[in-house]
Design an enzyme around this catalytic site. Structure first.
Site, PDB file in Angstrom:
ATOM      1  N   GLU A 136       0.837  -1.210   0.000  1.00 52.67           N
ATOM      2  CA  GLU A 136       0.000   0.000   0.000  1.00 52.67           C
ATOM      3  C   GLU A 136       0.870   1.258   0.000  1.00 52.67           C
ATOM      4  O   GLU A 136       0.813   2.058   0.935  1.00 52.67           O
ATOM      5  CB  GLU A 136      -0.878   0.023   1.268  1.00 52.67           C
ATOM      6  CG  GLU A 136      -1.701  -1.212   1.520  1.00 52.67           C
ATOM      7  CD  GLU A 136      -2.216  -1.301   2.972  1.00 52.67           C
ATOM      8  OE1 GLU A 136      -1.808  -0.492   3.829  1.00 52.67           O
ATOM      9  OE2 GLU A 136      -3.024  -2.196   3.237  1.00 52.67           O
ATOM     10  N   CYS A 139      -3.106  33.796   9.183  1.00 53.89           N
ATOM     11  CA  CYS A 139      -2.924  34.422  10.488  1.00 53.89           C
ATOM     12  C   CYS A 139      -2.655  33.388  11.570  1.00 53.89           C
ATOM     13  O   CYS A 139      -3.486  33.135  12.439  1.00 53.89           O
ATOM     14  CB  CYS A 139      -4.152  35.256  10.830  1.00 53.89           C
ATOM     15  SG  CYS A 139      -4.423  36.486   9.563  1.00 53.89           S
ATOM     16  N   GLU A 140      -1.500  32.762  11.503  1.00 52.86           N
ATOM     17  CA  GLU A 140      -1.032  31.780  12.490  1.00 52.86           C
ATOM     18  C   GLU A 140       0.493  31.842  12.446  1.00 52.86           C
ATOM     19  O   GLU A 140       1.068  31.839  11.354  1.00 52.86           O
ATOM     20  CB  GLU A 140      -1.402  30.340  12.080  1.00 52.86           C
ATOM     21  CG  GLU A 140      -2.859  30.031  11.944  1.00 52.86           C
ATOM     22  CD  GLU A 140      -3.525  29.681  13.276  1.00 52.86           C
ATOM     23  OE1 GLU A 140      -2.815  29.420  14.264  1.00 52.86           O
ATOM     24  OE2 GLU A 140      -4.763  29.691  13.287  1.00 52.86           O
ATOM     25  N   ARG A 190       3.107   7.872  -0.321  1.00 53.61           N
ATOM     26  CA  ARG A 190       4.101   8.929  -0.507  1.00 53.61           C
ATOM     27  C   ARG A 190       5.156   8.588  -1.560  1.00 53.61           C
ATOM     28  O   ARG A 190       5.504   9.419  -2.398  1.00 53.61           O
ATOM     29  CB  ARG A 190       4.798   9.168   0.844  1.00 53.61           C
ATOM     30  CG  ARG A 190       5.742  10.362   0.864  1.00 53.61           C
ATOM     31  CD  ARG A 190       6.596  10.365   2.149  1.00 53.61           C
ATOM     32  NE  ARG A 190       5.801  10.179   3.344  1.00 53.61           N
ATOM     33  CZ  ARG A 190       5.227  11.173   4.029  1.00 53.61           C
ATOM     34  NH1 ARG A 190       5.390  12.423   3.632  1.00 53.61           N
ATOM     35  NH2 ARG A 190       4.509  10.913   5.104  1.00 53.61           N
ATOM     36  N   TYR A 248       0.559  14.310   0.393  1.00 54.52           N
ATOM     37  CA  TYR A 248       0.096  14.906   1.652  1.00 54.52           C
ATOM     38  C   TYR A 248       0.171  16.426   1.621  1.00 54.52           C
ATOM     39  O   TYR A 248       0.495  17.062   2.625  1.00 54.52           O
ATOM     40  CB  TYR A 248       0.875  14.317   2.847  1.00 54.52           C
ATOM     41  CG  TYR A 248       0.720  12.808   2.939  1.00 54.52           C
ATOM     42  CD1 TYR A 248      -0.488  12.245   3.323  1.00 54.52           C
ATOM     43  CD2 TYR A 248       1.765  11.958   2.592  1.00 54.52           C
ATOM     44  CE1 TYR A 248      -0.656  10.868   3.368  1.00 54.52           C
ATOM     45  CE2 TYR A 248       1.609  10.580   2.638  1.00 54.52           C
ATOM     46  CZ  TYR A 248       0.398  10.040   3.031  1.00 54.52           C
ATOM     47  OH  TYR A 248       0.248   8.686   3.070  1.00 54.52           O
TER      48      TYR A 248
HETATM   49  C1  LIG Z   1      -1.232   6.169   4.994  1.00 53.78           C
HETATM   50  C2  LIG Z   1      -1.254   4.703   4.809  1.00 53.78           C
HETATM   51  C3  LIG Z   1      -0.473   4.092   3.826  1.00 53.78           C
HETATM   52  C4  LIG Z   1       0.484   4.857   2.959  1.00 53.78           C
HETATM   53  O1  LIG Z   1       1.558   5.377   3.668  1.00 53.78           O
HETATM   54  P1  LIG Z   1       2.755   6.107   2.877  1.00 53.78           P
HETATM   55  O2  LIG Z   1       3.692   6.491   3.940  1.00 53.78           O
HETATM   56  O3  LIG Z   1       2.163   7.276   2.186  1.00 53.78           O
HETATM   57  O4  LIG Z   1       3.314   5.107   1.926  1.00 53.78           O
HETATM   58  C5  LIG Z   1      -0.603   2.741   3.651  1.00 53.78           C
HETATM   59  N1  LIG Z   1      -1.447   1.993   4.426  1.00 53.78           N
HETATM   60  C6  LIG Z   1      -2.199   2.558   5.387  1.00 53.78           C
HETATM   61  C7  LIG Z   1      -3.106   1.710   6.194  1.00 53.78           C
HETATM   62  C8  LIG Z   1      -2.130   3.922   5.616  1.00 53.78           C
HETATM   63  O5  LIG Z   1      -2.878   4.471   6.584  1.00 53.78           O
END
Ligand SMILES: *Cc1c(COP(=O)(O)O)cnc(C)c1O
Length: 425
Positions: free
Chosen positions: A285, A354-355, A288, A382
């Site tokens: 999964e 404004c922070e 990034r 992100y």
């Molecule tokens: C956010 C997330 C990812 C991806 O993470 P990266 O650091 O962007 O690769 C994969 N699996 C789950 C469950 C996540 O919450």
């Protein structure tokens, strides 16, 4: 910054002549045509990041599910769907985006600690590939929802291997104190529970230990812990069809040197082979690492404000466009589109919000004038997906570059768009 220098981590984003380009498109021209702040992505950079994983898995049974919360713009999803990816989603809204972008629901896995009944129903209706379940209570609810629809939900349990990914605490997810996953010690009981429920079909195991991980050791440790559990669960008579290792591989923001995806997987696959699991169905999964280095955010210098202690470079992008510095003190490299020659001055680069937390870079040596356009690098992940309308700032436009073509994939939001759903009483 000199001419013809490729910037670290992103060969498709480089100076040609004395102009910063994304692939064959000069960014100063895009900034003139579209205004700023403006996100620009390289399709080739995304596909080349994906190719590193595909090389790593050559000859294996593996599915790459893009973790779309990193950047969920429809055209970005379309690029990955067309390249054969599935998607890791964390909400019903993300599922709707996958379908709108032409993604295959059978290749969707649904992660997250707080799925609602409504989201479970929506996902069962379209036939997603797998639910990554994060608690025993969620198992009961999912089974109930599936039974009420006369279906069986395919489930994988997200286990918490209790390894330290050595990243920022806000993006570390596999430690005992985190809200994520089922503790290693409780996993077997949870699997027995899942296998006993009428609405569930156990299909896999899953872990995701954190984000922006730049070292392979935590992955190797987590893999050992997960394989120990696979052995334990299978010897209790519950077959595990697939093993999902989550995402989390880091990118180069500031001279970071994460392993390449194919090199990391060569190590992980060697371990899987050694332990006899090399021919299992694998899933990952990544988020990034597929998009982060493929995008930049263009922003115009509005004012230079010298001070006694600090000099400020005030730009037209802000924490609502680029939330990572404010959220995690994250670093983005900031470079001019057309470098001037000379030494420059040390500035804090800040937005108009404004922070005091609204900063984009601190202590950056730059030679700039009002009206110059800067590129905030490694802004593909992100950033836009976390953007907000704080201070009633419309969200930026987005461009996808493919060779010499620049496609507008999201229009700039107007002030009217930001309050279109509101009503006076
Ligand atoms: C956010 C997330 C990812 C991806 O993470 P990266 O650091 O962007 O690769 C994969 N699996 C789950 C469950 C996540 O919450």
């Amino acid at each position: 910054m000199t001419a013809n220098t490729a910037l670290p981590g992103q060969p498709q984003i480089a100076y040609a002549g004395d102009q910063l380009h994304v692939e064959g498109v000069a960014l100063s021209q895009l900034a003139r045509e579209q205004g700023t702040p403006l996100f620009v992505y390289s399709k080739a950079a995304m596909l080349s990041a994906l190719a590193a994983y595909q090389r790593g898995f050559a000859g294996r049974q593996a599915h790459i599910c893009y973790a779309m919360k990193a950047n969920s713009s429809l055209a970005i999803l379309q690029v990955f769907a067309e390249a054969g990816c599935g998607f890791d989603i964390v909400s019903g809204g993300e599922l709707a985006r996958v379908l709108a972008a032409g993604g295959d629901p059978a290749k969707v896995i649904f992660s997250g600690v707080g799925k609602t009944r409504h989201e479970m129903k929506q996902a069962l209706q379209v036939g997603i590939g797998c639910f990554n379940v994060e608690s025993e209570a969620e198992l009961d609810v999912l089974s109930e929802v599936a039974v009420s629809m006369s279906k069986q939900a395919p489930v994988s349990l997200r286990v918490n291997p209790n390894v330290d990914p050595k990243t920022h605490p806000y993006i570390s997810t596999g430690l005992k104190g985190n809200k994520f996953g089922i503790a290693h010690e409780e996993a077997l009981r949870a699997y027995r529970h899942a296998a006993s429920l009428p609405g569930l079909k156990v299909v896999g195991i899953d872990c995701h230990i954190g984000s922006q991980i730049t070292d392979s050791t935590p992955y190797l440790d987590a893999m050992d812990r997960v394989l120990d559990l696979v052995a334990e669960v299978e010897s209790a008579g519950i077959p595990i069809h697939h093993i999902d290792f989550g995402g989390g591989l880091g990118i180069n923001y500031n001279g970071d040197t994460p392993p390449e995806a194919d090199a990391l997987w060569a190590q992980l696959l060697a371990k899987l082979d050694a332990r006899g699991y090399g021919q299992r169905q694998l899933m990952i999964e990544p988020g990034r690492s597929l998009v982060g280095n493929a995008g930049v955010c263009l922003t115009e210098v509005l004012y230079l404000k010298p001070g006694e202690q600090k000099n400020f470079c005030i730009v037209d992008a802000a924490m609502n466009d680029l939330p990572r510095p404010a959220m995690y003190q994250a670093f983005h490299q900031i470079v001019p589109l057309q470098p001037r020659s000379g030494d420059g001055v040390v500035y804090d680069v800040v937005g108009p919000v404004c922070e005091s937390g609204d900063w984009i870079g601190r202590d950056r040596q730059m030679l700039v004038q009002a009206g110059d356009v800067l590129a905030v690098l490694s802004a593909g992940a992100y950033c836009m997906s976390m953007a907000s309308n704080y201070n009633t700032r419309g969200r930026a436009a987005e461009i996808l570059v493919d060779g010499t073509k620049a496609h507008l994939i999201r229009q700039r939001e107007s002030a009217f768009d930001t309050f279109a759903l509101e009503q006076l009483v």
